[in-house]
Design an enzyme around this catalytic site. Structure first.
Site, mmCIF file in Angstrom:
data_model
loop_
_atom_site.group_PDB
_atom_site.id
_atom_site.type_symbol
_atom_site.label_atom_id
_atom_site.label_comp_id
_atom_site.label_asym_id
_atom_site.label_seq_id
_atom_site.Cartn_x
_atom_site.Cartn_y
_atom_site.Cartn_z
ATOM 1 N N GLY A 11 20.333 -24.267 -59.149
ATOM 2 C CA GLY A 11 20.979 -23.875 -57.911
ATOM 3 C C GLY A 11 21.356 -25.092 -57.093
ATOM 4 O O GLY A 11 21.152 -26.238 -57.505
ATOM 5 N N ILE A 15 16.237 -26.868 -59.109
ATOM 6 C CA ILE A 15 16.413 -26.419 -60.489
ATOM 7 C C ILE A 15 15.127 -25.719 -60.913
ATOM 8 O O ILE A 15 14.049 -26.318 -60.901
ATOM 9 C CB ILE A 15 16.713 -27.596 -61.434
ATOM 10 C CG1 ILE A 15 18.006 -28.299 -61.008
ATOM 11 C CG2 ILE A 15 16.825 -27.108 -62.881
ATOM 12 C CD1 ILE A 15 18.297 -29.572 -61.772
ATOM 13 N N ASP A 102 24.826 -17.671 -61.813
ATOM 14 C CA ASP A 102 23.536 -17.261 -61.249
ATOM 15 C C ASP A 102 23.581 -15.813 -60.789
ATOM 16 O O ASP A 102 22.626 -15.048 -61.018
ATOM 17 C CB ASP A 102 23.120 -18.187 -60.108
ATOM 18 C CG ASP A 102 24.167 -18.284 -58.996
ATOM 19 O OD1 ASP A 102 25.357 -17.948 -59.227
ATOM 20 O OD2 ASP A 102 23.798 -18.715 -57.882
#
Length: 259
Positions: A11, A15, A102
């Site tokens: 992100g 991580i 994500d």
């Protein structure tokens, strides 16, 4: 080489990673900062491959590759991207590939965790994202807003007199505000007002979206919360909700084991 899968969720802030066995259980997991930290993979068995969701850009991708190569040279790697359909979830985006990896993995993880339920998934990171997921697995669309920290930082950077308040400082300020029932949730100084106002903006967005979705679908919708700022935002919510902080990694495990 084991049948395990290395899962990586990169992100914008951190991580996160996990090693999943053939039953999709996390054997071990962790998180590290982009530049100043590194995972200890020295004792882990060799996985059969790595499945990576990266929304943090090229530098993060290069660092992840270097870390994997240093521990397991030539390990097969799959960079996950959203598609039209996968693992029981169909993508309602006009251009499916433009949905963040994500968010896509999180949708897959949520659909598996809460099968046969309508869901509103709220993820609190650098950005706050909301996903509307029907019980049949159809992703109906979403919303993206500044996250709590970004909202506070933006006010500090783009106004002449407002301070820049960090999440840690804001959390402490909100604790103080909660102790003063005579004023809560309204503050009587600027740092408290900024912290509480941005928090209420996050909560208001979530609650409005949840109520609108239940009205539109004429059915109960489970509100699922995830992400680093969820602990703070929960305190401002007045609607039922469920926490699940490994949705992306869970989705990556499902993607890996469907390969």
């Amino acid at each position: 080489m084991s049948g395990m899968c290395l899962l990586i969720d990169a992100g914008n802030s951190r991580i996160k990673w996990a090693l999943a066995d053939t039953a999709r259980h996390f054997v071990t997991s962790g998180a590290f900062e982009h530049a100043s930290d590194a995972p200890d993979w020295s004792t882990l068995p060799a996985p059969r491959g790595a499945w990576i969701s990266n929304v943090a850009g090229d530098a993060a991708a290069a660092r992840i590759d270097a870390l994997i190569e240093a521990r397991w040279p030539a390990l097969p790697r799959t960079v996950v991207r959203a598609s039209a359909a996968q693992c029981g979830v169909t993508n309602g985006y006009a251009e499916p590939a433009r949905l963040g990896s994500d968010r896509w993995a999180g949708l897959i993880g949520a659909h598996a965790a809460f099968a046969d339920e309508h869901l509103l998934i709220a993820t609190f990171g650098t950005a706050t994202t909301l996903e509307a997921l029907r019980a049949d697995g159809h992703f109906a669309g979403g919303l993206i807003a500044p996250g709590w920290a970004l909202m506070m930082r933006s006010l500090g950077m783009h106004t002449a007199q407002l301070p820049t308040v960090s999440i840690d400082a804001a959390t402490n300020l909100l604790d103080e505000l909660a102790e003063n029932d005579a004023h809560a949730p309204f503050a009587i100084d600027t740092p408290h007002a900024l912290s509480a106002g941005c928090l209420q903006a996050q909560a208001g967005l979530i609650e409005r979206a949840w109520r609108d979705l239940e009205k539109a679908w004429q059915a109960p919708v489970r509100l699922v919360l995830s992400g680093g700022a969820a602990d703070a935002i929960v305190r401002a919510l007045t609607v039922p909700h469920t926490r699940h902080d490994t949705l992306v990694l869970t989705g990556l495990a499902l993607i890996a084991h469907s390969a």
